[in-house]
Design an enzyme around this catalytic site. Structure first.
Site: not given
Ligand code: THU
Length: 168
Positions: A54-55, A65, A67
């Protein structure tokens, strides 16, 4: 319920490998706001594994995210949508992490419906699910195609106005 929580020890070798890549990608997360690191990895049909993290962004909505990062990484490297074999996601959650709604939509767009998805947390808990179980009844390109079929298309008043304008 997406699936039963199982122990990481019961994963197959390839499942463990994809999950390991997700864990490695997680290390690169850029999360100055949430401090919540997530990693994902997607297995392509040629056996290559593409990771993503996630960035985040000061404009919170611009966050990507893990994914989506993993899938966009793979597509950007030439992997064809619809050909992926497996996705794994890992985060520091009490139960195995579950993808957000936006990611489920992107996963449904780029991955086959029956493709396995491995969800995990840092305590070694894992859940096995599928793309279609994550987003039943997803809006897909099929809906757009049926909407664009000429024989099905009832001209709207706007369309009629446009074609009348053209004949004048
Ligand atoms: N996030 C993800 O990268 N994947 C997920 O499945 C859930 C949420 C990230 C988005 C944000 O950077 C952080 O987690 C908090 O929501």
């Amino acid at each position: 319920m997406l699936g039963m929580v199982i122990d990481q020890a019961s994963l197959s070798e390839i499942e463990r490998l994809v999950l390991q890549h997700a864990g490695q990608a997680r290390e690169h997360a850029y999360v100055p706001y949430s401090k919540f690191q997530v990693g994902a990895a997607v297995l392509a049909e040629d056996g290559q594994i593409y990771g993503g993290c996630n960035i985040e962004n000061a404009a919170y909505g611009s966050t990507n995210c893990a994914e989506r990062s993993a899938l966009y990484h793979a597509v950007s490297r030439g992997m064809k949508p619809g050909t992926f074999r497996m996705l794994a996601v890992i985060g520091e959650t009490e139960r195995p992490i579950t993808p957000c709604g936006a990611c489920r939509q992107v996963i449904a767009e780029l991955c086959p419906p029956e493709m396995p998805v491995i969800l995990a947390n840092l305590q070694g808990q894992v859940m096995r699910t599928t793309v279609s179980a994550l987003l039943p009844g997803a809006f897909t390109s099929q809906a757009l195609e049926s909407g664009n079929r000429d024989e099905d298309h009832e001209p709207s008043s706007k369309d009629r106005m446009r074609s009348e304008g053209e004949t004048l």
